[in-house]
Design an enzyme around this catalytic site. Structure first.
Site, short mmCIF file in Angstrom:
data_model
loop_
_atom_site.label_atom_id
_atom_site.label_comp_id
_atom_site.label_asym_id
_atom_site.label_seq_id
_atom_site.Cartn_x
_atom_site.Cartn_y
_atom_site.Cartn_z
N ARG A 28 0.82 -1.23 0.00
CA ARG A 28 0.00 0.00 0.00
C ARG A 28 0.85 1.27 0.00
O ARG A 28 0.51 2.26 0.65
CB ARG A 28 -0.96 0.03 1.20
N ARG A 32 -3.81 6.71 0.60
CA ARG A 32 -4.33 7.93 1.23
C ARG A 32 -3.37 8.67 2.13
O ARG A 32 -3.60 9.83 2.47
CB ARG A 32 -5.61 7.60 2.00
N ARG A 41 -7.20 11.10 -6.44
CA ARG A 41 -8.40 10.36 -6.03
C ARG A 41 -9.61 11.29 -6.02
O ARG A 41 -10.70 10.91 -6.48
CB ARG A 41 -8.14 9.77 -4.65
N ASP A 78 -6.88 -3.26 -7.53
CA ASP A 78 -7.40 -3.86 -6.29
C ASP A 78 -7.70 -5.33 -6.54
O ASP A 78 -7.99 -5.73 -7.67
CB ASP A 78 -8.67 -3.13 -5.83
N TYR A 154 -14.58 -12.42 -0.10
CA TYR A 154 -15.35 -11.19 -0.35
C TYR A 154 -16.58 -11.48 -1.22
O TYR A 154 -17.65 -10.91 -1.03
CB TYR A 154 -14.48 -10.14 -1.04
O1 1CP Z 1 0.06 0.48 -3.20
C1 1CP Z 1 -0.44 -0.66 -3.27
O2 1CP Z 1 -0.21 -1.57 -2.45
C2 1CP Z 1 -1.20 -1.00 -4.54
C3 1CP Z 1 -2.60 -1.02 -4.54
C4 1CP Z 1 -3.49 -1.98 -3.74
C5 1CP Z 1 -3.33 -3.33 -3.40
C6 1CP Z 1 -2.12 -4.21 -3.57
C7 1CP Z 1 -4.77 -1.59 -3.32
C8 1CP Z 1 -5.35 -0.25 -3.50
N1 1CP Z 1 -5.42 -2.69 -2.83
C9 1CP Z 1 -4.56 -3.77 -2.83
C10 1CP Z 1 -4.83 -5.14 -2.40
C11 1CP Z 1 -6.03 -5.41 -1.56
N2 1CP Z 1 -7.30 -4.91 -1.66
C12 1CP Z 1 -6.05 -6.39 -0.54
C13 1CP Z 1 -4.86 -7.27 -0.22
C14 1CP Z 1 -3.89 -6.61 0.69
C15 1CP Z 1 -4.39 -6.32 2.08
O3 1CP Z 1 -4.67 -7.29 2.83
O4 1CP Z 1 -4.52 -5.13 2.41
C16 1CP Z 1 -7.35 -6.42 0.02
C17 1CP Z 1 -7.83 -7.33 1.15
C18 1CP Z 1 -8.13 -5.48 -0.70
C19 1CP Z 1 -9.58 -5.22 -0.51
C20 1CP Z 1 -9.83 -3.78 -0.24
N3 1CP Z 1 -9.79 -2.81 -1.20
C21 1CP Z 1 -10.07 -3.17 1.00
C22 1CP Z 1 -10.08 -3.87 2.35
C23 1CP Z 1 -11.46 -4.12 2.86
C24 1CP Z 1 -11.40 -4.91 4.17
O5 1CP Z 1 -11.87 -6.05 4.16
O6 1CP Z 1 -10.87 -4.39 5.15
C25 1CP Z 1 -10.21 -1.78 0.77
C26 1CP Z 1 -10.50 -0.70 1.76
C27 1CP Z 1 -10.00 -1.59 -0.64
C28 1CP Z 1 -9.94 -0.29 -1.37
C29 1CP Z 1 -8.55 0.14 -1.69
N4 1CP Z 1 -7.66 -0.58 -2.46
C30 1CP Z 1 -6.50 0.12 -2.66
C31 1CP Z 1 -6.64 1.37 -1.95
C32 1CP Z 1 -5.61 2.47 -1.93
C33 1CP Z 1 -7.91 1.36 -1.35
C34 1CP Z 1 -8.52 2.49 -0.56
C35 1CP Z 1 -9.34 3.30 -1.52
C36 1CP Z 1 -9.32 4.76 -1.22
O7 1CP Z 1 -9.99 5.16 -0.27
O8 1CP Z 1 -8.69 5.54 -1.98
#
Ligand code: 1CP
Length: 349
Positions: A28, A32, A41, A78, A154
Site C-alpha cells: 500500500r 491515502r 483520487r 485492487d 469477499y
Molecule cells: O500500493 C499498493 O499496495 C497498490 C494497490 C493496492 C493493493 C495491492 C490496493 C489499493 N489494494 C490492494 C490489495 C487489496 N485490496 C487487498 C490485499 C492486501 C491487504 O490485505 O490489504 C485487500 C484485502 C483489498 C480489498 C480492499 N480494497 C479493502 C479492504 C477491505 C477490508 O476487508 O478491510 C479496501 C479498503 C479496498 C480499497 C482500496 N484498495 C487500494 C486502496 C488504496 C484502497 C482504498 C481506496 C481509497 O480510499 O482511496
C-alpha cells in the site's frame, strides 16, 4: 560462475543473485497517506474509476517511487477487480469499503462470465504498460492479484469480515460447489497475472490476506492447492518471472506453503518472528517483510530499532524489506522517507 544480475535488486533477491543491500518496497505504498494520491483520487472521484483509468492509475503507482525511490513499484489496482470483471456487482462505499452482491449458490457461480474478463480488465494492462515504460531501469514493477480463497471470501460474504463465517461454512458443507468458485478464480487469476506479465510486470504477488482464518486441512485445500496451480501454470509460461505469495496469518503453516507452492518469495506478516523465518523459510525461498505498519505511524527510535532488528535477522539470506501489512492512512509521509533512508544506508554489523 554466478548468473549475471537482472539489473533490478528486487528480481535479484528473488532469483538467488547477490545484492549490494536488501531491496525494499511497502505494501500500500500508494494511497491515502500521500497528499498527491488524495488529490488524484478526489479528481477522479470513484475508486473503481481510478483503477480503470490508466493515466491516473499509472500516476498514483509512480508517486511513491518519485518521493522515496523504492526498488519496486506495485501496480495500482485492487484484488476485487476480478469479481467485478467476472460480472459480480461491486461498489466501494466511502468509509465502508467494498460491497458486493453476495454469491452463495451454484447458480450464482454459473452466472459469472469468465470469458469476458479481459475486456473489463484491459485498462489495467494498459496501466502496467505505461508504468513499465516510465520506471527507472533498476526499479521493478510488481503486478498482483488476490488469491482465490481471499477473493472468494469477499464474493461470498459481500463485504470485508473478520471471521468469514459464510465462506468457511460453505467450503466445509459443500466443498464441491464452493470448489467450483475457487476453480473459476484460479483460472481467471492465472490469466489476469499472465496478461500483466505480458504487459510488462517483472514479478507478481498473490495476496492471501485472509488465509489466517483456515485450519490446516482447509488451508491446504483452499490456499496452498490453488496457489500451486496458479504458480505452476505461470512458471510454465513465464519461467523467469518471480512470484511472491503472501499468506497473511498463516503462522507455522507458512513453511509448508512456501515449500509446496513453487513461489520464489514469501511475504510474512508482523506476527512472524524474523529469526524463525530465517531458519524455517529462507532456506527454501526469499522472505519479504515484516515491519509493523504502526511502527511507521510512530516513527523515530521505535520504528528504527524494529527495522534494524528485521534487517539484522534476515539479511544473511534472500530478503526483501517490507511491512507486515499495508501502510495505514494516518502514516506521516516523512516517516516513510526516514525508513527508506535507513534501509538504503543500512550495513550489516
Ligand atoms: O500500493 C499498493 O499496495 C497498490 C494497490 C493496492 C493493493 C495491492 C490496493 C489499493 N489494494 C490492494 C490489495 C487489496 N485490496 C487487498 C490485499 C492486501 C491487504 O490485505 O490489504 C485487500 C484485502 C483489498 C480489498 C480492499 N480494497 C479493502 C479492504 C477491505 C477490508 O476487508 O478491510 C479496501 C479498503 C479496498 C480499497 C482500496 N484498495 C487500494 C486502496 C488504496 C484502497 C482504498 C481506496 C481509497 O480510499 O482511496
Amino acid at each position: 560462475m554466478s548468473k549475471p544480475s537482472s539489473g533490478k535488486r528486487l528480481i535479484d533477491a528473488l532469483t538467488d543473485h547477490p545484492v549490494d543491500r536488501p531491496p525494499f518496497w511497502f505494501m500500500r505504498q500508494a494511497g491515502r497517506y500521500l497528499p498527491e494520491y488524495r488529490k488524484v483520487r478526489a479528481q477522479v472521484g470513484d475508486f473503481l474509476e481510478l483503477c480503470y483509468t490508466p493515466s491516473a492509475a499509472a500516476e498514483v503507482t509512480l508517486q511513491p517511487i518519485r518521493r522515496y525511490g523504492m526498488d519496486a513499484a506495485i501496480l495500482f489496482a485492487d484484488i476485487l477487480l476480478i469479481p467485478d470483471a467476472l460480472g459480480q456487482k461491486l461498489e466501494y462505499r466511502e468509509g465502508e469499503g467494498p460491497v458486493l452482491e453476495p454469491i452463495r449458490t451454484a447458480a450464482g457461480i454459473a452466472a459469472l462470465k469468465p470469458d469476458a474478463i479481459h475486456e473489463r480488465l484491459s485498462p489495467v494492462y494498459e496501466t502496467v504498460d505505461r508504468v513499465a515504460g516510465a520506471l527507472p531501469d533498476g526499479t521493478a514493477l510488481i503486478g498482483f492479484a488476490g488469491s482465490p480463497w481471499t477473493v472468494a471470501s469477499y464474493m461470498v460474504e459481500g463485504h470485508g469480515s473478520k471471521e468469514f463465517q459464510e465462506t468457511r461454512l460453505w467450503a466445509m458443507r459443500d466443498p464441491q460447489a464452493f470448489g467450483a468458485l475457487i476453480d473459476v478464480l484460479t483460472e481467471a487469476t492465472t490469466e489476469y497475472l499472465g496478461r500483466q506479465i505480458e504487459a510488462g510486470a517483472h514479478a507478481v504477488q498473490l495476496f492471501d490476506s485472509w488465509s489466517g482464518v483456515l485450519s490446516e486441512d482447509q488451508f491446504g485445500r483452499w490456499c496452498t492447492g490453488p496457489t500451486r496451480t496458479i504458480v505452476g501454470r505461470l512458471k510454465r509460461r513465464y519461467p523467469g518471472v518471480p512470484v511472491i505469495g503472501f499468506p497473511r496469518g498463516a503462522g507455522a503453516k507458512t513453511a509448508e506453503y512456501a515449500a509446496a507452492t513453487g513461489i520464489d518469495g514469501v511475504a510474512i506478516d508482523t506476527s512472524m518472528p524474523p529469526r524463525w523465518a530465517a531458519r524455517a523459510l529462507q532456506t527454501t525461498v526469499a522472505v519479504q517483510g515484516n515491519l509493523d505498519p504502526l511502527a511507521v505511524v510512530v516513527g523515530g527510535r521505535a520504528m528504527e530499532d524494529q527495522a534494524r532488528d528485521i534487517l539484522e535477522s534476515l539479511s544473511n539470506g534472500p530478503f526483501i524489506f517490507n511491512l507486515g501489512h499495508g501502510i495505514v492512512p494516518q502514516t506521516p509521509p516523512e516517516h516513510v522517507a526516514a525508513l527508506s533512508d535507513l534501509i538504503r544506508n543500512w550495513q550489516s554489523s
